[in-house]
Design a protein around this motif. Structure first.
Motif, PDB file in Angstrom:
ATOM      1  N   GLN A 396       0.831  -1.209   0.000  1.00 39.30           N
ATOM      2  CA  GLN A 396       0.000   0.000   0.000  1.00 39.30           C
ATOM      3  C   GLN A 396       0.865   1.259   0.000  1.00 39.30           C
ATOM      4  O   GLN A 396       0.541   2.255  -0.652  1.00 39.30           O
ATOM      5  CB  GLN A 396      -0.927   0.001   1.215  1.00 39.30           C
ATOM      6  N   MET A 397       1.970   1.223   0.729  1.00 38.03           N
ATOM      7  CA  MET A 397       2.881   2.370   0.726  1.00 38.03           C
ATOM      8  C   MET A 397       3.466   2.594  -0.670  1.00 38.03           C
ATOM      9  O   MET A 397       3.584   3.733  -1.135  1.00 38.03           O
ATOM     10  CB  MET A 397       4.016   2.137   1.734  1.00 38.03           C
ATOM     11  N   GLY A 398       3.837   1.512  -1.342  1.00 40.04           N
ATOM     12  CA  GLY A 398       4.347   1.625  -2.705  1.00 40.04           C
ATOM     13  C   GLY A 398       3.317   2.209  -3.645  1.00 40.04           C
ATOM     14  O   GLY A 398       3.644   3.029  -4.517  1.00 40.04           O
ATOM     15  N   ASN A 399       2.063   1.798  -3.457  1.00 32.62           N
ATOM     16  CA  ASN A 399       0.980   2.325  -4.284  1.00 32.62           C
ATOM     17  C   ASN A 399       0.833   3.834  -4.097  1.00 32.62           C
ATOM     18  O   ASN A 399       0.695   4.589  -5.071  1.00 32.62           O
ATOM     19  CB  ASN A 399      -0.323   1.619  -3.925  1.00 32.62           C
ATOM     20  N   ALA A 400       0.870   4.284  -2.844  1.00 36.35           N
ATOM     21  CA  ALA A 400       0.780   5.719  -2.571  1.00 36.35           C
ATOM     22  C   ALA A 400       1.963   6.472  -3.171  1.00 36.35           C
ATOM     23  O   ALA A 400       1.811   7.561  -3.739  1.00 36.35           O
ATOM     24  CB  ALA A 400       0.712   5.957  -1.061  1.00 36.35           C
ATOM     25  N   LEU A 401       3.162   5.883  -3.090  1.00 34.19           N
ATOM     26  CA  LEU A 401       4.345   6.518  -3.673  1.00 34.19           C
ATOM     27  C   LEU A 401       4.232   6.595  -5.198  1.00 34.19           C
ATOM     28  O   LEU A 401       4.562   7.621  -5.811  1.00 34.19           O
ATOM     29  CB  LEU A 401       5.597   5.729  -3.274  1.00 34.19           C
ATOM     30  N   GLY A 402       3.734   5.516  -5.819  1.00 30.75           N
ATOM     31  CA  GLY A 402       3.549   5.522  -7.269  1.00 30.75           C
ATOM     32  C   GLY A 402       2.565   6.587  -7.715  1.00 30.75           C
ATOM     33  O   GLY A 402       2.790   7.288  -8.714  1.00 30.75           O
ATOM     34  N   LEU A 403       1.470   6.740  -6.960  1.00 22.87           N
ATOM     35  CA  LEU A 403       0.492   7.773  -7.286  1.00 22.87           C
ATOM     36  C   LEU A 403       1.109   9.163  -7.172  1.00 22.87           C
ATOM     37  O   LEU A 403       0.810  10.060  -7.968  1.00 22.87           O
ATOM     38  CB  LEU A 403      -0.726   7.653  -6.365  1.00 22.87           C
ATOM     39  N   GLY A 404       1.985   9.348  -6.180  1.00 27.77           N
ATOM     40  CA  GLY A 404       2.681  10.625  -6.056  1.00 27.77           C
ATOM     41  C   GLY A 404       3.634  10.880  -7.212  1.00 27.77           C
ATOM     42  O   GLY A 404       3.776  12.009  -7.686  1.00 27.77           O
ATOM     43  N   LEU A 405       4.291   9.829  -7.700  1.00 26.27           N
ATOM     44  CA  LEU A 405       5.250   9.966  -8.801  1.00 26.27           C
ATOM     45  C   LEU A 405       4.591  10.311 -10.130  1.00 26.27           C
ATOM     46  O   LEU A 405       5.282  10.703 -11.078  1.00 26.27           O
ATOM     47  CB  LEU A 405       6.050   8.667  -8.951  1.00 26.27           C
ATOM     48  N   VAL A 406       3.269  10.144 -10.225  1.00 27.42           N
ATOM     49  CA  VAL A 406       2.574  10.498 -11.463  1.00 27.42           C
ATOM     50  C   VAL A 406       2.824  11.961 -11.826  1.00 27.42           C
ATOM     51  O   VAL A 406       2.878  12.327 -13.000  1.00 27.42           O
ATOM     52  CB  VAL A 406       1.060  10.200 -11.342  1.00 27.42           C
ATOM     53  N   SER A 407       3.009  12.830 -10.816  1.00 28.56           N
ATOM     54  CA  SER A 407       3.326  14.240 -11.084  1.00 28.56           C
ATOM     55  C   SER A 407       4.593  14.370 -11.911  1.00 28.56           C
ATOM     56  O   SER A 407       4.697  15.242 -12.773  1.00 28.56           O
ATOM     57  CB  SER A 407       3.521  15.001  -9.761  1.00 28.56           C
ATOM     58  N   VAL A 408       5.551  13.491 -11.629  1.00 32.33           N
ATOM     59  CA  VAL A 408       6.841  13.573 -12.313  1.00 32.33           C
ATOM     60  C   VAL A 408       6.795  12.879 -13.668  1.00 32.33           C
ATOM     61  O   VAL A 408       7.175  13.456 -14.691  1.00 32.33           O
ATOM     62  CB  VAL A 408       7.950  12.946 -11.431  1.00 32.33           C
ATOM     63  N   VAL A 409       6.311  11.644 -13.705  1.00 28.63           N
ATOM     64  CA  VAL A 409       6.438  10.825 -14.908  1.00 28.63           C
ATOM     65  C   VAL A 409       5.359  11.109 -15.950  1.00 28.63           C
ATOM     66  O   VAL A 409       5.558  10.830 -17.139  1.00 28.63           O
ATOM     67  CB  VAL A 409       6.437   9.316 -14.564  1.00 28.63           C
ATOM     68  N   PHE A 410       4.213  11.646 -15.537  1.00 31.66           N
ATOM     69  CA  PHE A 410       3.121  11.883 -16.489  1.00 31.66           C
ATOM     70  C   PHE A 410       2.842  13.369 -16.677  1.00 31.66           C
ATOM     71  O   PHE A 410       3.022  13.919 -17.758  1.00 31.66           O
ATOM     72  CB  PHE A 410       1.856  11.162 -16.010  1.00 31.66           C
ATOM     73  N   PHE A 411       2.450  14.037 -15.597  1.00 36.48           N
ATOM     74  CA  PHE A 411       2.095  15.451 -15.723  1.00 36.48           C
ATOM     75  C   PHE A 411       3.313  16.310 -16.067  1.00 36.48           C
ATOM     76  O   PHE A 411       3.169  17.363 -16.693  1.00 36.48           O
ATOM     77  CB  PHE A 411       1.442  15.955 -14.434  1.00 36.48           C
TER      78      PHE A 411
END
Length: 500
Positions: A396-411
């Motif tokens: 679950q922690m990894g999932n939250a971190l991945g969602l946060g990284l969307v700012s960097v890798v996508f947006f």
């Protein structure tokens, strides 16, 4: 079963409605990320503590409190007037799920004798599979139908009748149980790990919109200091009374340490992929929620099929090679998806997405079902309950971190682009391809880490072997007694293999 189904549907139902939420509430991209990441973060931070509270104060009591709180939080989500209220309600929803979900498997464990649990977990696996398939589709239908002009809100309000039914059924049929030994809560550990996660994930989520301020970088650097303090305190807590939040001695087991790394990075993969995939289909390609939801059905089916085959047929014969094959298969599906997104651009059709999604689903199924047993293979039995809870919390922690990284890798790749109507599809397709390259790189790292897993995972079973994806796992408790070992009534002294 009602609680497990409701939690899983609520996790998978939201992504498909995100574009509708963004339009209706005029939510920023950062708020959109927090609607999903906030739930995962609150859920992860409270899982082990929720299980410990059940051991101390009664599993039925905590189950009913969590169910009631989850239902109320769902109502607040459905009635939210702005993004801030919705994010706060999602945080509350995740916290209540952390009280409710750990009790599910603990109650099953203390209710049924070992020889009956295989059948029970078979039913549990079926419910989990049904939730995984029906969540995105249900979210698409409820959003598309726009019931009573409520648009996306019914995806949360549907929890109200389900939650009330769960409360009535739980009160009538669940027998109260608790651990026999007196247990202690590690509140300082909970505060430290939650603070460390917030310091890491909040700047990742908000940094792009705020122009990556200095305080954001300082927070992310400071999170390492907080995690260091957490480790030091857990060592002290172990010496003091043997009841730390995390049993650090587990990390001396090579296969466990590697498995935790796999679980964390795999959670990052899931966090990145599912959010950018939804944004790509609905905001980039302009597809309806129903079309996007139906497009994902082959993926869910492929995961379920591969999960069953991996545990029943493949892992007993080929061991960890099955998990490594899963990582390579997922990467192959992603590479095909990257090629298709570049080849067809905004003209890509749903049927053209089916091959890469099926390949990815098969790969994911080969990983998620046997991973828990592989990680627990060399863990001492007395620490298996704590280890299993830590595995799922880390995911679950990894999932939250991945969602946060969307700012960097996508947006990050969309910033500065002219989003005219004729260019939106192309810009989002390019950002989608770039994000998938990140995911491929993470899967390559996962493949390499898997060499540290045992070649032939031992099966820690009390009942029959049950195949299926483990989305809850045993989160019931950490170490219970003064020596850090599970107490006599703790729900997983010798854990079954459960749907992951």
């Amino acid at each position: 079963m009602t609680a497990a189904f409701m939690d899983l549907v609520d996790v998978t139902i939201v992504n498909i409605a995100i574009p509708s939420i963004e339009r209706d509430l005029s939510a920023s991209f950062g708020a959109i990320q927090w609607i999903t990441a906030g739930y995962a973060l609150a859920f992860a931070a409270g899982l082990i503590t929720g299980g410990r509270l059940g051991d101390i104060y009664g599993r039925k009591r905590l189950f009913l409190i969590g169910m009631a709180g989850f239902t109320v939080a769902s109502a607040l989500c459905g009635l939210a007037a702005n993004p801030e209220i919705l994010v706060a309600a999602r945080l509350l929803q995740g916290a209540m799920a952390a009280l409710m979900v750990p009790q599910v498997l603990a109650i099953i464990h203390v209710t049924f004798p070992a020889h009956e649990r295989g059948k029970v977990f078979g039913l549990f696996g079926a419910i989990v599979g049904l939730g995984a398939v029906s969540g995105p589709l249900l979210g698409a239908l409820l959003t598309q139908w726009n019931l009573f002009g409520l648009e996306w809100r019914p995806i949360f309000l549907i929890n109200l009748p389900v939650g009330m039914a769960g409360l009535l059924l739980g009160r009538a049929f669940i027998t109260e149980s608790r651990a026999e030994r007196t247990l202690r809560l590690d509140l300082v550990g909970v505060v430290l790990v939650t603070l460390g996660l917030l310091m890491l994930i909040y700047p990742l989520t908000r940094g792009r919109e705020l122009g990556w301020p200095l305080w954001g970088h300082l927070c992310m650097a400071g999170s390492a200091v907080v995690f260091g303090a957490f480790v030091a305190y857990e060592k002290y807590k172990t010496r003091k009374d043997g009841s730390p939040l995390v049993e650090l001695s587990l990390f001396r087991v090579k296969s466990f340490a590697a498995g935790i790394a796999v679980q964390l990075t795999f959670g990052v993969v899931m966090g990145i992929f599912f959010l950018v995939w939804t944004l790509y289909m609905q905001m980039g390609l302009g597809w309806s929620p129903l079309r996007a939801g139906l497009t994902g059905v082959p993926f869910s089916i492929a995961v379920s099929v591969a999960a069953g085959l991996s545990v029943q047929k493949l892992v007993p014969r080929f061991g960890r090679k099955v998990l490594q094959a899963g990582a390579l298969t997922m990467a192959g599906g992603l590479l095909l998806y990257i090629w298709e997104a570049g080849r067809y651009g905004a003209a890509i059709q749903s049927w053209q997405m089916v091959p890469p999604l099926v390949i990815m689903g098969l790969g994911m199924g080969l990983i998620v079902a046997p991973l828990t047993d592989a990680v627990l293979s060399d863990v001492p039995r007395e620490h298996a309950g704590s280890a299993s809870g830590l595995i799922n919390t880390t995911g679950q922690m990894g999932n939250a971190l991945g969602l946060g990284l969307v700012s960097v890798v996508f947006f990050g790749s969309i910033d500065g682009q002219r989003l005219t109507p004729d260019r939106v599809g192309t810009v989002f397709a390019d950002a989608f391809q770039g994000s998938l390259w990140w995911v491929v790189g993470i899967l390559a790292a996962i493949f390499a880490i898997m060499f540290a897993l045992p070649k032939r995972p031992k099966q820690h079973l009390e009942g029959e072997t049950v195949a299926g994806p483990d989305l809850s796992g045993d989160l019931s408790s950490g170490p219970s007694g003064p020596s850090g070992q599970a107490g006599p009534s703790s729900p997983r002294q010798e854990p079954e293999q459960v749907p992951a």
